[in-house]
Design an enzyme around this catalytic site. Structure first.
Site, PDB file in Angstrom:
ATOM      1  N   ASN A  19       0.850  -1.198   0.000  1.00  0.00           N
ATOM      2  CA  ASN A  19       0.000   0.000   0.000  1.00  0.00           C
ATOM      3  C   ASN A  19       0.881   1.242   0.000  1.00  0.00           C
ATOM      4  O   ASN A  19       1.440   1.617   1.027  1.00  0.00           O
ATOM      5  CB  ASN A  19      -0.906  -0.033   1.247  1.00  0.00           C
ATOM      6  CG  ASN A  19      -1.788   1.200   1.345  1.00  0.00           C
ATOM      7  OD1 ASN A  19      -1.951   1.932   0.369  1.00  0.00           O
ATOM      8  ND2 ASN A  19      -2.359   1.433   2.522  1.00  0.00           N
ATOM      9  N   TRP A  20       0.972   1.873  -1.172  1.00  0.00           N
ATOM     10  CA  TRP A  20       1.845   3.051  -1.285  1.00  0.00           C
ATOM     11  C   TRP A  20       1.235   4.291  -0.646  1.00  0.00           C
ATOM     12  O   TRP A  20       1.901   5.324  -0.539  1.00  0.00           O
ATOM     13  CB  TRP A  20       2.117   3.353  -2.761  1.00  0.00           C
ATOM     14  CG  TRP A  20       3.004   2.374  -3.459  1.00  0.00           C
ATOM     15  CD1 TRP A  20       3.515   1.202  -2.951  1.00  0.00           C
ATOM     16  CD2 TRP A  20       3.495   2.483  -4.796  1.00  0.00           C
ATOM     17  NE1 TRP A  20       4.282   0.580  -3.902  1.00  0.00           N
ATOM     18  CE2 TRP A  20       4.291   1.348  -5.044  1.00  0.00           C
ATOM     19  CE3 TRP A  20       3.327   3.420  -5.813  1.00  0.00           C
ATOM     20  CZ2 TRP A  20       4.930   1.133  -6.268  1.00  0.00           C
ATOM     21  CZ3 TRP A  20       3.957   3.211  -7.027  1.00  0.00           C
ATOM     22  CH2 TRP A  20       4.754   2.077  -7.247  1.00  0.00           C
ATOM     23  N   LYS A  21      -0.046   4.237  -0.298  1.00  0.00           N
ATOM     24  CA  LYS A  21      -0.752   5.407   0.240  1.00  0.00           C
ATOM     25  C   LYS A  21      -0.580   6.609  -0.709  1.00  0.00           C
ATOM     26  O   LYS A  21      -0.566   6.407  -1.916  1.00  0.00           O
ATOM     27  CB  LYS A  21      -0.272   5.722   1.662  1.00  0.00           C
ATOM     28  CG  LYS A  21      -0.312   4.476   2.546  1.00  0.00           C
ATOM     29  CD  LYS A  21      -0.136   4.768   3.999  1.00  0.00           C
ATOM     30  CE  LYS A  21      -0.113   3.443   4.758  1.00  0.00           C
ATOM     31  NZ  LYS A  21      -0.199   3.592   6.192  1.00  0.00           N
ATOM     32  N   HIS A  27      -9.686   1.300   4.709  1.00  0.00           N
ATOM     33  CA  HIS A  27      -8.409   1.460   5.425  1.00  0.00           C
ATOM     34  C   HIS A  27      -8.614   2.422   6.599  1.00  0.00           C
ATOM     35  O   HIS A  27      -9.406   3.373   6.495  1.00  0.00           O
ATOM     36  CB  HIS A  27      -7.354   2.006   4.455  1.00  0.00           C
ATOM     37  CG  HIS A  27      -5.976   1.994   5.048  1.00  0.00           C
ATOM     38  ND1 HIS A  27      -5.551   2.976   5.907  1.00  0.00           N
ATOM     39  CD2 HIS A  27      -4.961   1.110   4.936  1.00  0.00           C
ATOM     40  CE1 HIS A  27      -4.308   2.697   6.288  1.00  0.00           C
ATOM     41  NE2 HIS A  27      -3.926   1.566   5.716  1.00  0.00           N
ATOM     42  N   GLU A  37      -6.994   4.840   7.660  1.00  0.00           N
ATOM     43  CA  GLU A  37      -6.793   6.257   7.349  1.00  0.00           C
ATOM     44  C   GLU A  37      -8.030   6.841   6.661  1.00  0.00           C
ATOM     45  O   GLU A  37      -8.381   8.002   6.863  1.00  0.00           O
ATOM     46  CB  GLU A  37      -5.525   6.429   6.493  1.00  0.00           C
ATOM     47  CG  GLU A  37      -4.270   6.253   7.352  1.00  0.00           C
ATOM     48  CD  GLU A  37      -3.063   5.688   6.633  1.00  0.00           C
ATOM     49  OE1 GLU A  37      -3.056   5.629   5.389  1.00  0.00           O
ATOM     50  OE2 GLU A  37      -2.114   5.276   7.338  1.00  0.00           O
ATOM     51  N   GLU A  96      -5.840  -4.760  10.903  1.00  0.00           N
ATOM     52  CA  GLU A  96      -4.841  -3.711  11.107  1.00  0.00           C
ATOM     53  C   GLU A  96      -5.207  -2.890  12.327  1.00  0.00           C
ATOM     54  O   GLU A  96      -6.009  -1.945  12.220  1.00  0.00           O
ATOM     55  CB  GLU A  96      -4.831  -2.769   9.908  1.00  0.00           C
ATOM     56  CG  GLU A  96      -4.497  -3.433   8.606  1.00  0.00           C
ATOM     57  CD  GLU A  96      -3.889  -2.419   7.675  1.00  0.00           C
ATOM     58  OE1 GLU A  96      -2.705  -2.556   7.381  1.00  0.00           O
ATOM     59  OE2 GLU A  96      -4.584  -1.465   7.297  1.00  0.00           O
ATOM     60  N   GLY A 121       1.373   2.852  10.829  1.00  0.00           N
ATOM     61  CA  GLY A 121       2.161   4.082  10.737  1.00  0.00           C
ATOM     62  C   GLY A 121       2.878   4.446  12.022  1.00  0.00           C
ATOM     63  O   GLY A 121       3.409   5.538  12.171  1.00  0.00           O
ATOM     64  N   SER A 128       2.852  -1.572  10.747  1.00  0.00           N
ATOM     65  CA  SER A 128       4.290  -1.579  11.020  1.00  0.00           C
ATOM     66  C   SER A 128       4.965  -2.906  10.666  1.00  0.00           C
ATOM     67  O   SER A 128       5.847  -3.377  11.388  1.00  0.00           O
ATOM     68  CB  SER A 128       4.558  -1.213  12.485  1.00  0.00           C
ATOM     69  OG  SER A 128       4.088   0.084  12.755  1.00  0.00           O
ATOM     70  N   GLY A 135       2.693  -1.053   4.492  1.00  0.00           N
ATOM     71  CA  GLY A 135       2.637   0.364   4.142  1.00  0.00           C
ATOM     72  C   GLY A 135       4.035   0.900   3.867  1.00  0.00           C
ATOM     73  O   GLY A 135       4.602   0.691   2.791  1.00  0.00           O
TER      74      GLY A 135
HETATM   75  P1  PGA Z   1       2.490   0.771   7.863  1.00  0.00           P
HETATM   76  O1  PGA Z   1       1.067   0.917   7.142  1.00  0.00           O
HETATM   77  O2  PGA Z   1       3.048  -0.558   7.393  1.00  0.00           O
HETATM   78  O3  PGA Z   1       3.265   1.922   7.407  1.00  0.00           O
HETATM   79  O4  PGA Z   1       2.223   0.736   9.349  1.00  0.00           O
HETATM   80  C1  PGA Z   1       0.202  -0.150   7.114  1.00  0.00           C
HETATM   81  C2  PGA Z   1      -1.019   0.155   6.322  1.00  0.00           C
HETATM   82  O5  PGA Z   1      -0.991   0.709   5.215  1.00  0.00           O
HETATM   83  O6  PGA Z   1      -2.084  -0.142   6.776  1.00  0.00           O
END
Ligand code: PGA
Length: 266
Positions: free
Chosen positions: A14-16, A106, A108, A178, A184, A224, A245
């Site tokens: 997931n590049w966000k 997600h 976020e 998650e 994050g 993470s 992520g």
């Molecule tokens: P992260 O993000 O690996 O940076 O904690 C995870 C995610 O996109 O849900």
């Protein structure tokens, strides 16, 4: 050891909202594909921002030498196909851009953009109807307090997302567990509690679809994930893959995760 011979291990990158430019995306994409060896037992789903997706379309019948080492995923989807919804992207648009998977709900999106169990439910139904596979994200905000509170929170997230999903579409559903506090941050969950949550998630699916179908439901862990904890989650966390992520923005690190995955699933 939770190695599961029935299922492929799924790794979602997931590049966000990264990277900032097309040029950087090209670089990241090429470098990522280079660290994914051809392997039947691992499925890697790369999820760039919408605007870059169609660049990485996989042809319906890849000619010799063309890349089939990855699947293409989007980070969100809208529940209507077309119409007066400025800024939204419908599921069939994604399908025609070469997308096979969509991340839905997600944390976020839930925390920053007001997504609810209801919108997740609508998006899930629409994406499945368009023939896409869905990666539905669930997870508690905190683990403080009574365990029954956060467990029922997650059960409700799962149950409501699946409410309009017919049995026949369940093979295209993936749940990503998650915990929000682990996303994050630099505080991953432990494989032990990921295992517990994977059991609760499958139990919730079993209530709706019966045990044997629920056992086939892939559950991923995210929050993470790095090369130093990926192996432990896959071996001892009762999960069928990982949602990655930040580490997916570093091809070297991501390549290590792919390698660990493939070694486990040999
Ligand atoms: P992260 O993000 O690996 O940076 O904690 C995870 C995610 O996109 O849900």
């Amino acid at each position: 050891m939770q190695k599961n011979n029935r299922k492929k291990i799924i790794l979602v990158a997931n590049w966000k909202c990264n990277p900032a430019t097309l040029r950087e995306a090209e670089r990241l994409f090429r470098a990522t594909v280079n660290v994914i060896p051809k392997n039947k037992n691992t499925e890697v789903v790369i999820c760039p921002p919408y605007v870059f997706l169609s660049r990485y379309k996989i042809p319906a019948r890849p000619a010799g030498g063309q890349d089939t080492r990855y699947k293409l995923g989007s980070q969100d989807v809208f529940w209507e196909e077309t119409g007066a919804y400025t800024g939204e992207i419908g599921p069939r648009m994604l399908k025609s851009a070469g997308v096979s998977h969509v991340i839905i709900g997600h944390s976020e999106r839930r925390e920053l953009f007001g997504e609810t169990n209801e919108t997740v439910q609508k998006k899930t139904a629409a994406a499945l109807k368009a023939g896409l596979s869905v990666i539905i994200c669930v997870g508690e905000r905190t683990r403080e307090g009574d365990a029954s509170v956060y467990i029922s929170f997650i059960k409700e997230e799962v149950a409501s997302a699946l409410r309009d999903v017919p049995k026949s579409a369940l093979s295209r559903v993936i749940i990503a567990y998650e915990p929000i506090w682990a996303v994050g941050s630099d505080e991953p969950d432990t494989p032990h509690s990921a295992l517990e949550m994977a059991i609760y998630i499958r139990k919730t699916a079993a209530d709706a679809y019966g045990r044997s179908l629920a056992q086939q439901l892939p559950v991923l862990y995210g929050g993470s994930v790095s090369a130093s904890n990926a192996g432990a989650f896959l071996r001892d966390g009762g999960v069928d893959g990982l949602l990655v992520g930040r580490a997916s923005l570093h091809p070297k690190e991501f390549g290590k995760i792919v390698k660990i995955t493939q070694d486990i699933n040999k």
